[in-house]
Design an enzyme around this catalytic site. Structure first.
Site, PDB file in Angstrom:
ATOM      1  CG  ASP A  43      -1.568  36.347  -8.852  1.00  0.00           C
ATOM      2  OD1 ASP A  43      -1.898  34.586  -9.317  1.00  0.00           O
ATOM      3  OD2 ASP A  43      -2.571  36.312  -8.248  1.00  0.00           O
TER       4      ASP A  43
ATOM      5  NE  ARG B 101      -2.826   1.322  -0.975  1.00  0.00           N
ATOM      6  CZ  ARG B 101      -2.835   0.559  -2.125  1.00  0.00           C
ATOM      7  NH1 ARG B 101      -3.980   0.228  -2.459  1.00  0.00           N
ATOM      8  NH2 ARG B 101      -2.664   2.242  -3.153  1.00  0.00           N
TER       9      ARG B 101
ATOM     10  CE  LYS C 181       2.108  33.895  -3.491  1.00  0.00           C
ATOM     11  NZ  LYS C 181       2.150  33.582  -4.939  1.00  0.00           N
TER      12      LYS C 181
ATOM     13  CD  GLU D  18       1.224  37.247  -6.888  1.00  0.00           C
ATOM     14  OE1 GLU D  18       1.497  35.555  -6.130  1.00  0.00           O
ATOM     15  OE2 GLU D  18       0.389  37.236  -5.850  1.00  0.00           O
TER      16      GLU D  18
ATOM     17  CE  LYS E 197      -1.181  27.979  -4.772  1.00  0.00           C
ATOM     18  NZ  LYS E 197      -2.342  28.989  -5.915  1.00  0.00           N
TER      19      LYS E 197
END
Length: 287
Positions: free
Chosen positions: A224, A103, A170, A203, A138
């Site tokens: 963005d 597994r 950002k 960004e 992410k």
């Protein structure tokens, strides 16, 4: 595909050790009781759907950490495509050990192959342009090294590895720093304090922010969530003075249109955070 930068064995082993400790903390009750101690098994990882392979070495390390007597034979290299019903890897060894490792080995192999497959789709869609497909931060906590390797297996490239790797301001950073001259001054101050080998990326979510960022001499400007129809105007304003990255709303349906605007990089979080595991099974071979 031996040109793909591999994940260090020590990193793989540490991830596998944590996964096995979670799945088998005190042994495998089922395999350890129903199977004769001397039972042996030969099994094959078989594809239930088409895809791009990633994680063969990881699957092998799972098997070997459970039992060094298990023999693992990859039939494809990472980065290669496979079809439905194709055998990808074979294993032979003590039956209980093979089933104990099954597994965890499949979980990692299925996820990594799914990421490689999703990346390959985007790479194919932009192959007629000069744009490159990149990942983002992410990623699944603890699995970043494996997931970013999977992106490379699919033909993509990696963004910064972590927060220590490069400067990237950002929207929330800019909200606290300010706009216009305030932003330019702040970015120039950062440039003066950073080493010359440290890249700076900023960004922007509106074309009006670009002049202040350009005046600071940054290396990369990320557009963005720009509508593709607005990207050409941004590119004209930047005029080659920075690498241009596009991000947001990137999918197999939109990526070609974005790439055709002439951006250098298209980054996608979906290729790591939103993939569904490729359907692979470990089938015991009955002779």
């Amino acid at each position: 595909m031996n040109h793909i930068q591999a994940v260090p064995a020590s990193v793989i082993d540490s991830i596998v050790a944590i996964a096995l400790a979670e799945d088998c903390p005190r042994g495998d009750i089922t395999a350890g009781t129903i199977l004769p101690p001397d039972a042996r098994a030969t099994a094959a990882v078989v594809a239930r759907q088409p895809g791009v392979l990633s994680g063969a070495a990881v699957f092998e390390r799972v098997m070997k950490q459970v039992d060094g007597a298990i023999e693992v034979t990859p039939l494809l290299s990472d980065g290669e495509r496979f079809g439905v019903g194709q055998r990808l890897i074979t294993v032979t060894g003590p039956a209980a050990s093979v089933l104990t490792a099954e597994r965890v080995g499949l979980n990692l192999l299925q996820r990594m192959s799914a990421i490689a497959t999703a990346t390959a789709v985007l790479v194919e869609r932009v192959a007629h342009t000069n744009a490159r497909i990149a990942d983002t931060r992410k990623t699944t906590p603890g699995l970043r090294a494996l997931e970013r390797y999977a992106v490379r297996c699919g033909g993509g490239v990696n963004h910064r590895d972590n927060l220590s790797d490069a400067f990237m301001a950002k929207d929330n950073h800019l909200a606290l720093v300010g706009q216009g001259e305030e932003l330019t001054t702040a970015l120039k101050s950062v440039r003066a304090r950073l080493g010359h080998t440290t890249a700076m990326e900023v960004e922007v979510d509106d074309i009006s922010q670009i002049p202040a960022v350009l005046d600071a001499g940054v290396d990369v400007i990320m557009l963005d969530n720009f509508n593709p129809s607005d990207i050409p105007a941004a590119l004209k304003l930047i005029d080659g003075r920075a690498i241009v990255e596009a991000s947001g709303n990137v999918s197999a349906h939109t990526v070609a249109e974005i790439a055709e605007t002439g951006v250098d990089i298209i980054s996608s979080g979906a290729i790591t955070h939103s993939v569904a595991a490729i359907d692979l099974g470990l089938d015991v071979v009955i002779e």
